[in-house]
Design a protein around this motif. Structure first.
Motif, PDB file in Angstrom:
ATOM      1  N   ASP A  11       0.808  -1.213   0.000  1.00 23.46           N
ATOM      2  CA  ASP A  11       0.000   0.000   0.000  1.00 23.46           C
ATOM      3  C   ASP A  11       0.845   1.268   0.000  1.00 23.46           C
ATOM      4  O   ASP A  11       0.433   2.294  -0.518  1.00 23.46           O
ATOM      5  CB  ASP A  11      -0.953   0.020   1.196  1.00 23.46           C
ATOM      6  CG  ASP A  11      -2.095  -0.980   1.016  1.00 23.46           C
ATOM      7  OD1 ASP A  11      -2.391  -1.339  -0.139  1.00 23.46           O
ATOM      8  OD2 ASP A  11      -2.662  -1.399   2.029  1.00 23.46           O
ATOM      9  N   ARG A  45     -10.304 -11.858   4.155  1.00 18.18           N
ATOM     10  CA  ARG A  45      -9.645 -10.772   4.898  1.00 18.18           C
ATOM     11  C   ARG A  45      -8.641 -10.043   4.011  1.00 18.18           C
ATOM     12  O   ARG A  45      -8.569  -8.815   4.019  1.00 18.18           O
ATOM     13  CB  ARG A  45      -8.950 -11.329   6.143  1.00 18.18           C
ATOM     14  CG  ARG A  45      -9.913 -11.724   7.238  1.00 18.18           C
ATOM     15  CD  ARG A  45      -9.203 -11.972   8.555  1.00 18.18           C
ATOM     16  NE  ARG A  45      -8.234 -13.045   8.482  1.00 18.18           N
ATOM     17  CZ  ARG A  45      -8.403 -14.265   8.990  1.00 18.18           C
ATOM     18  NH1 ARG A  45      -9.528 -14.557   9.617  1.00 18.18           N
ATOM     19  NH2 ARG A  45      -7.472 -15.173   8.886  1.00 18.18           N
ATOM     20  N   ALA A  48     -10.579  -8.067   1.284  1.00 16.12           N
ATOM     21  CA  ALA A  48     -11.224  -6.903   1.902  1.00 16.12           C
ATOM     22  C   ALA A  48     -10.202  -5.820   2.243  1.00 16.12           C
ATOM     23  O   ALA A  48     -10.462  -4.631   2.030  1.00 16.12           O
ATOM     24  CB  ALA A  48     -11.984  -7.321   3.152  1.00 16.12           C
ATOM     25  N   GLU A  49      -9.053  -6.215   2.759  1.00 16.15           N
ATOM     26  CA  GLU A  49      -8.024  -5.234   3.113  1.00 16.15           C
ATOM     27  C   GLU A  49      -7.542  -4.476   1.876  1.00 16.15           C
ATOM     28  O   GLU A  49      -7.392  -3.257   1.902  1.00 16.15           O
ATOM     29  CB  GLU A  49      -6.840  -5.923   3.793  1.00 16.15           C
ATOM     30  CG  GLU A  49      -5.807  -4.948   4.309  1.00 16.15           C
ATOM     31  CD  GLU A  49      -4.696  -5.607   5.109  1.00 16.15           C
ATOM     32  OE1 GLU A  49      -3.609  -5.005   5.183  1.00 16.15           O
ATOM     33  OE2 GLU A  49      -4.901  -6.717   5.650  1.00 16.15           O
ATOM     34  N   ASP A  52     -10.489  -2.200   0.736  1.00 18.30           N
ATOM     35  CA  ASP A  52     -10.658  -1.073   1.660  1.00 18.30           C
ATOM     36  C   ASP A  52      -9.567  -0.018   1.471  1.00 18.30           C
ATOM     37  O   ASP A  52      -9.783   1.157   1.764  1.00 18.30           O
ATOM     38  CB  ASP A  52     -10.661  -1.553   3.114  1.00 18.30           C
ATOM     39  CG  ASP A  52     -11.910  -2.349   3.463  1.00 18.30           C
ATOM     40  OD1 ASP A  52     -12.885  -2.305   2.676  1.00 18.30           O
ATOM     41  OD2 ASP A  52     -11.896  -3.021   4.512  1.00 18.30           O
TER      42      ASP A  52
END
Length: 82
Positions: A11, A45, A48-49, A52
């Protein structure tokens, strides 16, 4: 591009990237029904991470091989993962 130790490192370098994630969803199937979806919880998970964080996530997977007894369409898998 290189490798990443964690999603946090990913990220930091990329913003709103398209991310191709290869999921290992092979699960026991009886009479065409997925019987064990523990792997899905872990994969969900991660997906989704990434979502998000603003990434567009593309999932790649398969269950068995076409023409063999263990082949199952991923419609059921997609519903569980969603």
């Amino acid at each position: 591009m290189g490798s990443f130790a964690t999603l946090d490192a990913f990220d930091e370098r990329f913003s709103e990237a398209r991310v191709l994630v290869r999921l290992d969803l092979n699960s026991p199937v009886e009479d065409g029904t997925v019987r064990d979806n523990r792997r899905f919880e872990r994969h969900a998970r991660t997906v989704a991470e990434l979502a998000d964080a603003g990434h567009r996530v593309i999932c790649l997977a398969h269950q068995g091989r076409p023409g063999r007894d263990d082949f199952t369409h991923l419609d059921q898998h997609a519903g569980v993962l969603a």
